[in-house]
Enzyme design. Structure first.
Site, short mmCIF file in Angstrom:
data_model
loop_
_atom_site.label_atom_id
_atom_site.label_comp_id
_atom_site.label_asym_id
_atom_site.label_seq_id
_atom_site.Cartn_x
_atom_site.Cartn_y
_atom_site.Cartn_z
N GLY A 58 0.84 -1.20 0.00
CA GLY A 58 0.00 0.00 0.00
C GLY A 58 0.87 1.24 0.00
CB CYS A 85 5.37 -4.11 0.22
SG CYS A 85 6.22 -2.54 0.00
CE1 TYR A 86 1.41 1.29 5.42
CE2 TYR A 86 -0.25 -0.42 5.69
CZ TYR A 86 0.28 0.81 6.05
OH TYR A 86 -0.31 1.55 7.03
CG HIS A 174 5.74 -5.60 -4.57
ND1 HIS A 174 4.46 -5.44 -4.10
CD2 HIS A 174 6.43 -4.52 -4.17
CE1 HIS A 174 4.37 -4.30 -3.45
NE2 HIS A 174 5.55 -3.71 -3.47
CD GLU A 176 2.65 -8.22 -5.34
OE1 GLU A 176 3.49 -8.95 -4.77
OE2 GLU A 176 2.34 -7.09 -4.95
CB SER A 228 -22.05 -7.65 -26.98
OG SER A 228 -20.98 -8.23 -26.22
N GLY A 229 -21.29 -10.64 -28.45
CA GLY A 229 -20.16 -11.22 -29.17
C GLY A 229 -18.88 -11.09 -28.36
N GLY A 230 -18.91 -10.26 -27.32
CA GLY A 230 -17.75 -10.13 -26.43
C GLY A 230 -17.62 -11.38 -25.57
CG ASP A 232 -16.63 -10.18 -20.00
OD1 ASP A 232 -15.67 -10.96 -20.15
OD2 ASP A 232 -16.49 -8.99 -19.67
CB SER A 233 -22.32 -11.09 -23.14
OG SER A 233 -21.80 -10.91 -24.43
CE LYS A 374 -12.36 -9.69 -20.85
NZ LYS A 374 -13.61 -8.96 -21.04
#
Ligand code: XMP
Length: 518
Positions: A58, A85-86, A174, A176, A228-230, A232-233, A374
């Protein structure tokens, strides 16, 4: 329920810009995790029954009075804890150690790559690369009782520390980020070996659990899903279809502002590939009519948003009585963000997408992806048999090509742009550059310039090519595509697309530019 079946890790967010990366690494290790603000009451954390806690980095300093603290009692829960870290500094401060600012201690600030010396510790088992990424001003200068140093760098004697009896670990660097090459291994060691979590979080498991959950939520009801073709949907629809079959109806609002051939591909995917009931609303003419003569970018966005809702709402009637509406909300939209500065952000553009519809009290909402990142949605899509073409496709904005045609939109311009854009995308694929860019597209400018073709003078549109690299679209760099490649694309476009006689390449990053031109 998904959350109950898996061992769970809670990541407490102290506001680092890369906290979500920790969550993604944890899930890549096969362990389910949730991100909560550092201010979450202890009772809420306990109610989630975590197997381990990770404290994020942070921007604050524990040397300041009002800086974020670890919730009282958290370190007494008997759980393994990893402070990053923090998070390390906050843990040391809470347990009686000392943290000092760089002006007050001899070790000082450290930013960037650092060589590290590792002691023998379960945290480092199998770690070969002795390189880590540092980014800190303050340092721990005295360890709490029970702790010892398990790694150091030239400038940081407490680069990693542990109280192995209590399973408390802390790293100043870090793990990550990709610049710590064996960071994922360290996180895995903490999760699996030290905390004993089971690595059973896979998209195959998620798919089964999620189907059971959808069935429990929906019962015998019917669901409407906008597509929509995307990615996610599409994933939401495929998942729902597996769960409830033909009690799902999808609505595809075809704005006429999509990429070349895209509407046909979407209809083909749903009707032929998946056999999912689909209402295809071919509304291109309506969108063009409402956009006629409008050149203000925000007005265009608002008109499209409104037209979308009108068409979608009208189409609902054809879907039969449904009580549920499915949405492709993802985890990053759900996470309560810890903004160190607070305050609402300025609206740069009014966004529009299928999920951005006004809350309709008529429907109960089904959001099967709300705990996924995602990259997990993509993995789930592969699991569900969605063709790679749909999964790997670049993001596409809800308002479509209308915001890639500065000025007033006409059917002619849309058609010219679709052809040019398709050539650019085809060449990116052919030259193995598509996946090297995060997004790439063409923009048809409202500027005409003089050219010469054969013996004749031309007076036609300028086309701009835009390609960027990015992680999440929040910031972006222009993609350094090879000049000869760009040259070949320009030649093809000018030769093959009537109406364009000049091609330019956009070399603006974001900020100060945005990815789209409007
Ligand atoms: P900007 O242009 O703001 O775009 O840098 C960042 C990312 O968002 C996409 N974008 C949108 N996506 N509805 C969407 O679903 C929208 O209204 C919208 N506007 C921009 C853009 O394509 C880029 O990926």
């Amino acid at each position: 329920m998904t959350e109950k079946q898996h061992d769970k890790v809670i990541i407490l967010d102290f506001g680092s810009q890369v906290t979500q990366l920790i969550a993604r690494r944890v899930r890549e290790a096969g362990v389910y995790c949730e991100l909560l603000p550092f201010s979450t009451p202890l009772a809420d954390i306990k109610a989630r029954a975590p197997k381990a806690i990770i404290l994020s980095g942070g921007p604050a300093s524990v040397t300041e009075e009002n800086s974020p603290r670890i919730p009282a009692g958290l370190l007494e829960m008997g759980l393994p804890v990893l402070g990053i870290c923090y998070g390390l500094q906050a843990m040391c401060a809470a347990l009686g150690g000392k943290v000092e600012g760089s002006d007050k201690n001899e070790h000082g600030r450290e930013f960037g790559r650092a060589k590290i010396e590792l002691n023998d510790s379960p945290l480092f088992s199998g770690v070969a690369k002795k390189e880590v990424w540092m980014s800190h001003g303050d340092s721990v200068t005295r360890l709490p009782e029970g702790f010892t140093a398990i790694a150091h760098t030239n400038t940081c004697p407490f680069a990693a520390v542990a109280d192995e009896a209590r399973k408390f670990y802390g790293v100043q660097f870090h793990p990550e980020v990709v610049h710590t090459p064996d960071g994922a291994r360290m996180l895995k060691n903490f999760l699996l070996d030290i905390a004993g979590c089971r690595a059973d979080w896979t998209m195959a498991a998620f798919r089964d659990e999620s189907i059971a959950k959808i069935r429990a939520q929906v019962g015998k009801g019917r669901v409407i899903c906008g597509v929509s073709g995307g990615v996610d949907s599409t994933v939401v629809a495929a998942l729902l279809h597996e769960a409830i079959g033909n009690r799902l109806t999808c609505i595809f609002v075809d704005t006429g502002l999509m990429r070349h051939n895209e509407a046909t591909e979407v209809v083909g995917l749903f009707r032929d590939h998946f056999n999912i009931p689909l209402i295809h609303e071919d509304a291109g003419a309506l969108f063009l009519e409402r956009l006629a003569g409008v050149d203000d970018p925000e007005k265009k966005r608002k008109i499209i948003g409104k037209a979308f809702i009108d068409v979608f709402t009208a189409a609902q009637g054809k879907a039969g009585e449904a009580e549920f509406l499915a949405q492709g909300t993802l985890y990053p939209d759900v996470i309560e963000s810890v903004s160190p500065h607070g305050g609402p952000a300025v609206t740069i553009k009014s966004h529009h997408n299928v999920g951005g519809m006004p809350k309709d009290v008529k429907f109960k909402i089904v959001e099967p992806l709300r705990m996924l990142f995602k990259d997990e949605v993509r993995a789930l899509g592969r699991e569900l048999g969605i063709p790679e073409k749909f999964i790997g496709r670049h993001p596409f904005p809800g308002p479509g090509l209308a915001i890639r045609i500065p000025g007033a939109v006409t059917a002619d311009k849309v058609s010219i742009l679709q052809k040019a854009d398709a050539i650019f995308i085809e060449e990116l694929h052919k030259n193995d550059l598509y996946n090297a860019t995060w997004q790439a597209f063409a923009v048809l400018l409202p500027v005409k310039t003089v050219g010469v073709m054969g013996d004749g003078r031309t007076y036609d549109h300028v086309l701009a090519l835009r390609a960027v690299t990015s992680v999440d679209g929040m910031t972006a760099d222009f993609a350094a595509l090879p000049h000869d490649f760009l040259g070949r694309v320009a030649v093809r476009i000018v030769n093959e697309v009537r109406g364009i006689n000049r091609v330019v390449y956009d070399i603006t990053s974001k900020p100060p530019g945005t990815i789209e031109w409007e």
